[in-house]
Design a protein around this motif. Structure first.
Motif, PDB file in Angstrom:
ATOM      1  N   PRO A 352       0.836  -1.215   0.000  1.00  0.00           N
ATOM      2  CA  PRO A 352       0.000   0.000   0.000  1.00  0.00           C
ATOM      3  C   PRO A 352       0.870   1.265   0.000  1.00  0.00           C
ATOM      4  O   PRO A 352       1.770   1.404   0.810  1.00  0.00           O
ATOM      5  CB  PRO A 352      -0.780  -0.114   1.321  1.00  0.00           C
ATOM      6  CG  PRO A 352      -0.621  -1.534   1.759  1.00  0.00           C
ATOM      7  CD  PRO A 352       0.657  -2.026   1.196  1.00  0.00           C
ATOM      8  N   ARG A 353       0.597   2.162  -0.952  1.00  0.00           N
ATOM      9  CA  ARG A 353       1.292   3.460  -1.015  1.00  0.00           C
ATOM     10  C   ARG A 353       0.239   4.517  -1.299  1.00  0.00           C
ATOM     11  O   ARG A 353      -0.721   4.249  -2.012  1.00  0.00           O
ATOM     12  CB  ARG A 353       2.312   3.469  -2.162  1.00  0.00           C
ATOM     13  CG  ARG A 353       3.496   2.509  -1.993  1.00  0.00           C
ATOM     14  CD  ARG A 353       4.630   3.164  -1.230  1.00  0.00           C
ATOM     15  NE  ARG A 353       5.646   2.224  -0.801  1.00  0.00           N
ATOM     16  CZ  ARG A 353       6.818   2.060  -1.409  1.00  0.00           C
ATOM     17  NH1 ARG A 353       7.088   2.730  -2.502  1.00  0.00           N
ATOM     18  NH2 ARG A 353       7.704   1.232  -0.919  1.00  0.00           N
ATOM     19  N   LYS A 354       0.495   5.706  -0.779  1.00  0.00           N
ATOM     20  CA  LYS A 354      -0.501   6.770  -0.992  1.00  0.00           C
ATOM     21  C   LYS A 354      -0.457   7.279  -2.432  1.00  0.00           C
ATOM     22  O   LYS A 354      -1.455   7.645  -3.008  1.00  0.00           O
ATOM     23  CB  LYS A 354      -0.234   7.928  -0.036  1.00  0.00           C
ATOM     24  CG  LYS A 354      -0.609   7.604   1.408  1.00  0.00           C
ATOM     25  CD  LYS A 354      -0.722   8.880   2.235  1.00  0.00           C
ATOM     26  CE  LYS A 354      -1.244   8.609   3.632  1.00  0.00           C
ATOM     27  NZ  LYS A 354      -0.237   7.980   4.489  1.00  0.00           N
ATOM     28  N   SER A 355       0.727   7.318  -3.006  1.00  0.00           N
ATOM     29  CA  SER A 355       0.870   7.917  -4.335  1.00  0.00           C
ATOM     30  C   SER A 355       0.578   6.898  -5.431  1.00  0.00           C
ATOM     31  O   SER A 355       0.872   5.717  -5.272  1.00  0.00           O
ATOM     32  CB  SER A 355       2.294   8.437  -4.485  1.00  0.00           C
ATOM     33  OG  SER A 355       2.618   8.558  -5.838  1.00  0.00           O
ATOM     34  N   ASP A 356       0.019   7.365  -6.548  1.00  0.00           N
ATOM     35  CA  ASP A 356      -0.161   6.419  -7.651  1.00  0.00           C
ATOM     36  C   ASP A 356       0.908   6.634  -8.726  1.00  0.00           C
ATOM     37  O   ASP A 356       0.781   6.176  -9.857  1.00  0.00           O
ATOM     38  CB  ASP A 356      -1.572   6.513  -8.257  1.00  0.00           C
ATOM     39  CG  ASP A 356      -1.915   7.920  -8.688  1.00  0.00           C
ATOM     40  OD1 ASP A 356      -1.028   8.794  -8.556  1.00  0.00           O
ATOM     41  OD2 ASP A 356      -3.051   8.142  -9.147  1.00  0.00           O
TER      42      ASP A 356
END
Length: 455
Positions: A352-356
């Protein structure tokens, strides 16, 4: 002294999730064979699964997009006369797949781009050389058209697929059944695990044993082993008390395991899948309902438990998607295709990462589909590291032309230099087709004549 309580790793929160029902492949009768192979192979175009077949062996190849319920009459690849035990897609051409069967043969098939419209019974090449059933197949990671097969006759054969011939037979190395056989990253070594409880590192072109280790695991159940980074070896097996174990070895110093951990007391063989880009190894137990994953590093204890994906239903087999087939913008680092009794369910592993945006630390350059050497060059002694590609802008756009070229040359070399009787077989089938068509036209002409005379 301050001690870190928890080892920091960007993969500590790898998160596994099964896709929704409408993205699964439903109503497929997965093979009931008790053989310990993956039963499934996937690439960015297709997913292939070994299925139950009456009278002979078959497997099904579906385009990835063909999700949902699969019709009972969907065409299969059904040229073997005995059950299929192992299938594997060619890493250099997504339309080519090899299958090994109880009928002692290995067959190479070409799947048309949109998937099958009629059942496939004629292979591109048939490789015959084993005297008992063929249970293990593995394509060479960097050399084009080199295939390794291992049979229950305890023989390991290296084939030049383009010529349809066995180039090297290792029939004196293994005194008993070969449980697993895998290549290292550039294909200059083969690692085998045998029923005589010995791991062997082989030189594939000389057919000699370079290193061996007896009883890496004390138990009598099957052992599996794969090369991980820096030439180390990860093995899974059983203790004398039938507890499942995972161990890491350095073949240069095979006497002592770098680490050996006990996991649980289940009876299913653990199938290891190693991802060299992230250093994560995934262990999928046959008959388990979970996938455990570990990070392999250079610091003790070398194999660090990360987490486990659990579900309610057990897995009969597992396919593992090559890196170039993943969705990079969703931070997907692995995708498995889990076989149930009647369906195939994709399981996605994400960080999971906030940035795409593209996450460079998760996606170093990875192995691409282009081979680094041709079969003849490799058998003559050329070793070449895999050709790497960047996943930054997705995979498909960059290698369209190359793939097409490889594709044509594979078929060209096959037609030119494979067994002559096969061409005879093709001519026969064409003649038969022409004859059938003539008969059909005659029949139709007769019916038209009858109808006209009525009117």
């Amino acid at each position: 002294m301050s001690r870190k309580v928890v080892r920091s790793s960007k993969f500590r929160h790898v998160f596994g999730q099964a896709l929704k029902a409408d993205q699964c492949y439903d109503d497929i009768r997965i093979s009931q064979m008790t053989w310990d192979s993956n039963f499934c192979s996937v690439n960015p175009k297709f997913v292939a699964m070994i299925v139950d077949a009456s009278g002979g062996g078959a497997f099904m190849v579906l385009p990835l997009s063909k999700t949902g319920r699969i019709d009972m009459s969907y065409p299969t690849v059904c040229g073997h006369t005995g059950p299929v035990l192992d299938i594997e897609f060619c890493p250099h051409n997504d339309n080519i797949i090899a299958s090994g069967s109880e009928d002692c043969s290995v067959m190479i098939w070409e799947i048309p781009d949109g998937g099958l419209t009629t059942s496939l019974t004629e292979p591109v090449v048939k490789l015959e050389g084993h005297s008992k059933r063929v249970g293990l197949l593995s394509w060479h990671p960097t050399a084009h058209n080199v295939l390794m097969s291992a049979g229950c006759d305890n023989v390991l054969i290296l084939w030049n697929v383009a010529r349809g011939e066995a180039v090297l037979r290792m029939d004196t190395v293994h005194p008993d059944l070969i449980y697993s056989a895998s290549w290292n990253s550039d294909g200059s070594r083969i690692l085998t695990a045998c029923k005589d409880k010995t791991l062997r590192v082989l030189d594939p072109r000389k057919g000699t044993v370079l290193h061996e280790r007896e009883k890496p695991h004390e138990g009598s159940r099957p052992i599996r082993a794969v090369f991980v980074s820096d030439g180390k070896i990860l093995s899974t097996g059983f203790s004398r008390m039938s507890e499942r174990q995972v161990a890491l070895w350095d073949p240069k110093n095979f006497g002592e395991a770098l680490t050996l951990q006990e996991l649980d007391t289940s009876s299913g063989v653990l199938l290891p899948f190693f991802d060299p880009d992230t250093g994560i190894v995934y262990l999928c137990g046959k008959g388990d309902s979970s996938i455990r994953y570990f990070e392999v590093t250079d610091e003790a204890p070398y194999v660090h438990y990360l987490s486990m994906y659990s579900s309610k239903e057990s897995q009969k087999g597992m396919g593992y998607m090559p890196k170039r087939g993943l969705e990079v913008n969703k931070c997907e680092i692995a995708r498995f295709y889990k076989l149930h009794e009647r369906k195939c369910e994709p399981i996605v592993m994400t960080v999971p990462r906030k940035s795409d945006l593209f996450q460079e630390d998760l996606y170093p350059d990875t192995v691409g589909p282009e081979p680094s050497a041709e079969a003849d060059e490799w058998f003559e002694g050329k070793d070449a590291p895999p050709k790497l590609i960047s996943l930054k802008d997705g995979f498909v756009a960059t290698t369209k032309a190359k793939e097409f070229k490889v594709h044509k040359s594979l078929l060209k070399t096959t037609a030119a230099s494979s067994v002559p009787q096969q061409d005879g077989g093709e001519v026969q089938s064409l003649k038969k087709e022409v004859k059938d068509l003539k008969a059909a036209i005659e029949e139709l002409t007769k019916r038209v004549g009858e109808l006209e005379s009525k009117h």
